[in-house]
Scaffold this motif. Structure first.
Motif, PDB file in Angstrom:
ATOM      1  N   ASN A 183       4.820   1.665  -0.383  1.00 21.99           N
ATOM      2  CA  ASN A 183       4.093   1.956  -1.621  1.00 21.99           C
ATOM      3  C   ASN A 183       3.311   0.732  -2.096  1.00 21.99           C
ATOM      4  OD1 ASN A 183       4.428   1.731  -4.875  1.00 21.99           O
ATOM      5  ND2 ASN A 183       3.969   3.851  -4.285  1.00 21.99           N
ATOM      6  N   GLY A 184       3.968  -0.440  -2.025  1.00 23.06           N
ATOM      7  CA  GLY A 184       3.308  -1.685  -2.433  1.00 23.06           C
ATOM      8  C   GLY A 184       2.195  -2.081  -1.489  1.00 23.06           C
ATOM      9  N   LEU A 185       2.410  -1.868  -0.189  1.00 23.99           N
ATOM     10  CA  LEU A 185       1.401  -2.206   0.819  1.00 23.99           C
ATOM     11  C   LEU A 185       0.114  -1.405   0.583  1.00 23.99           C
ATOM     12  CD1 LEU A 185       1.171  -3.957   3.404  1.00 23.99           C
ATOM     13  CD2 LEU A 185       1.791  -1.902   4.705  1.00 23.99           C
ATOM     14  N   ASN A 186       0.279  -0.181   0.155  1.00 22.99           N
ATOM     15  CA  ASN A 186      -0.884   0.691  -0.106  1.00 22.99           C
ATOM     16  C   ASN A 186      -1.690   0.232  -1.322  1.00 22.99           C
ATOM     17  OD1 ASN A 186      -0.335   2.338   2.054  1.00 22.99           O
ATOM     18  ND2 ASN A 186       0.915   3.769   0.866  1.00 22.99           N
ATOM     19  N   ARG A 187      -1.107  -0.636  -2.144  1.00 20.31           N
ATOM     20  CA  ARG A 187      -1.837  -1.135  -3.327  1.00 20.31           C
ATOM     21  C   ARG A 187      -2.693  -2.365  -3.005  1.00 20.31           C
ATOM     22  NH1 ARG A 187       0.646   1.499  -7.745  1.00 20.31           N
ATOM     23  NH2 ARG A 187       2.806   2.076  -7.280  1.00 20.31           N
ATOM     24  N   ILE A 188      -2.444  -2.983  -1.853  1.00 22.07           N
ATOM     25  CA  ILE A 188      -3.213  -4.187  -1.475  1.00 22.07           C
ATOM     26  C   ILE A 188      -4.467  -3.745  -0.746  1.00 22.07           C
ATOM     27  CG2 ILE A 188      -3.175  -6.366  -0.217  1.00 22.07           C
ATOM     28  CD1 ILE A 188      -0.122  -6.267  -0.329  1.00 22.07           C
ATOM     29  N   PHE A 189      -5.617  -4.193  -1.246  1.00 21.94           N
ATOM     30  CA  PHE A 189      -6.879  -3.789  -0.601  1.00 21.94           C
ATOM     31  C   PHE A 189      -7.533  -4.972   0.074  1.00 21.94           C
ATOM     32  CE2 PHE A 189      -7.429  -4.514  -5.144  1.00 21.94           C
ATOM     33  CZ  PHE A 189      -8.347  -5.550  -5.155  1.00 21.94           C
TER      34      PHE A 189
END
Length: 463
Positions: free
Chosen positions: A457-463
């Motif tokens: 979930n956190g990885l998906n927030r990093i762009f």
């Protein structure tokens, strides 16, 4: 008066005293421990941690029975009295006392029952009903713990007015209860009594519940307490507490008056130093009865150490045991000394809360570029199976390095779950990274799997 000589004399047989005594004895020191109660274990075993957590476990089982549809085949929801539930908790205390008594005898530590007071820097008098003895100590560890702070204008002798120690003597189940003080102890007892169907008013002198917690977790606790029938009143100070034959009236400085069957005071604790005759050794406690120590747990008198609740923060049994061990490590000069600062928070409300590391507020104020990974228990297969779907795990991590900065957990088994994150946080360099949770296979279905879900979930927030 007979005099006995020891390398180390420990005052208090709670977690911190036990930690100090055991570590010193294992290193070949001649050790004595003084305890003013008839049995060892301290407030942790007899009045605080153990009875309240055992009580909570029993209440959780009752809640499960009363809310799980499957049990309706057995019978209708049941009402359980507080004394009956407490009786099951008392069995745990007996087991703990037996275990801990064996520790002392196995390690040839002399146990003295009585009140301790300093005669001078190296001599301690132990007074009991039977006799008085003097112990001569090269080193002393003060591990006397704490007790509830009791304001003089509240009559705690009244049979309906309790504090967090005397509540364990409650012989009936009140229909309504006022709890004054919404810290850890007040919040835990609010959960316990609400779980027994008692209507609870929780009076908080502060502006939010457990303000040291992550804001989101604190808000979740507020919601679930209210959802379980607890009325939380913030920013309220007491004016007076008056008991009669039928109940207690709490008058607040804001002008409100609240009536209930019983009243529980959970606001503040005081270090147990007033009977130690500290003046005879050149020490003075602060206004809260606490002793000041350096980063090696030494007081201003170098051979007198202090550990546990009597030094204040964090006032947790877990930390106290480690502080006691650390003080003994300093005394014996072994390789294991550490100043206990990495302390996870475990709060045994229903549902429970646990956290380690920094909060979102702290990271925001420090301008650390962090990101959030979340896993909601309602989405985990294991939580769906157990029916414990309330809660979440939150990982705070640095968005550039992916270093884990904080773990915050709310829900069933939170105090267990947090240790997985704590272990990774304590690794050096790149080993402390969100990548660990992404690249590690977790058993399925488990609560631990929440780390994989939150990390993705956190990885998906990093762009």
């Amino acid at each position: 008066m007979p005099e006995h000589h020891y390398d180390v004399v420990v005052i208090g047989a709670g977690p911190s005293g036990e930690g100090a005594a055991m570590n010193a004895a294992k290193n070949g020191k001649r050790v004595a421990i003084i305890e003013d109660k008839q049995t060892v274990g301290g407030n942790c075993t007899h009045l605080g941690t153990i009875p309240s957590k055992a009580l909570r476990h029993s209440v959780k089982q009752i809640i499960t029975f009363n809310t799980n549809q499957m049990f309706r085949d057995i019978g209708e929801p049941r009402w359980f009295s507080f004394p009956r539930v407490l009786a099951s908790a008392q069995k745990v205390i007996g087991k703990q006392v037996k275990l801990r008594t064996q520790f002392y005898s196995r390690n040839r530590i002399d146990l003295y029952n009585g009140m301790a007071r300093f005669l001078d820097a190296n001599r301690i008098e132990v007074s009991s009903r039977q006799a008085s003895e003097v112990l001569h100590a090269k080193t002393v560890v003060v591990a006397t713990g704490s007790r509830p702070y009791l304001p003089p204008d509240v009559n705690f002798r009244h049979h309906r007015i309790y504090n967090s120690d005397t509540i364990l003597n409650l012989s009936h189940t009140p229909r309504t209860l006022i709890i004054y003080g919404a810290g850890v102890i007040g919040s835990e007892y609010a959960s316990i009594f609400a779980g027994l169907g008692v209507k609870v008013d929780l009076i908080n002198p502060g502006s939010r519940l457990l303000s040291f917690l992550d804001d989101e977790i604190s808000d979740a606790l507020s919601y679930h307490l209210r959802n379980n029938g607890v009325l939380v009143r913030h920013n309220e100070q007491y004016e007076s507490v008056d008991g009669d034959e039928h109940g207690v009236v709490l008058s607040l400085q804001s002008g409100k008056k609240i009536r209930a069957d019983a009243f529980l005071w959970c606001n503040g604790r005081t270090g147990n130093t007033d009977k130690l005759a500290l003046e005879n050794v050149g020490l003075e406690a602060n206004s809260r009865g606490q002793l000041t120590v350096d980063e090696h747990y030494r007081t201003e008198v170098p051979h007198v150490y202090a550990v546990g609740d009597v030094i204040g923060w964090p006032s947790l049994a877990s930390a106290a045991y480690d502080q006691g061990r650390a003080a003994a490590s300093d005394i014996v000069h072994d390789d294991y000394f550490r100043y206990v600062s990495d302390v996870p928070t475990g709060i045994y409300t229903i549902p429970e809360i646990s956290s380690v590391g920094q909060t979102e507020r702290e990271l925001t104020e420090a301008k650390v570029p962090y990101e959030v990974g979340q896993a909601f228990f309602k989405d985990l297969a294991r939580a769906q199976i157990t029916g414990e779907a309330v809660g979440m795990l939150k990982i705070l991590f640095h968005r550039e390095t992916r270093q884990i900065l904080g773990i915050h957990c709310f829900g069933d088994q939170a105090a267990e779950i947090v240790h997985i994150g704590q272990a990774i946080m304590n690794q050096e360099g790149e080993a402390n990274s969100l990548n660990y949770f992404i690249n590690t296979t977790f058993n399925y279905p488990t609560m631990a799997e929440a780390y994989r879900v939150a990390a993705l979930n956190g990885l998906n927030r990093i762009f």
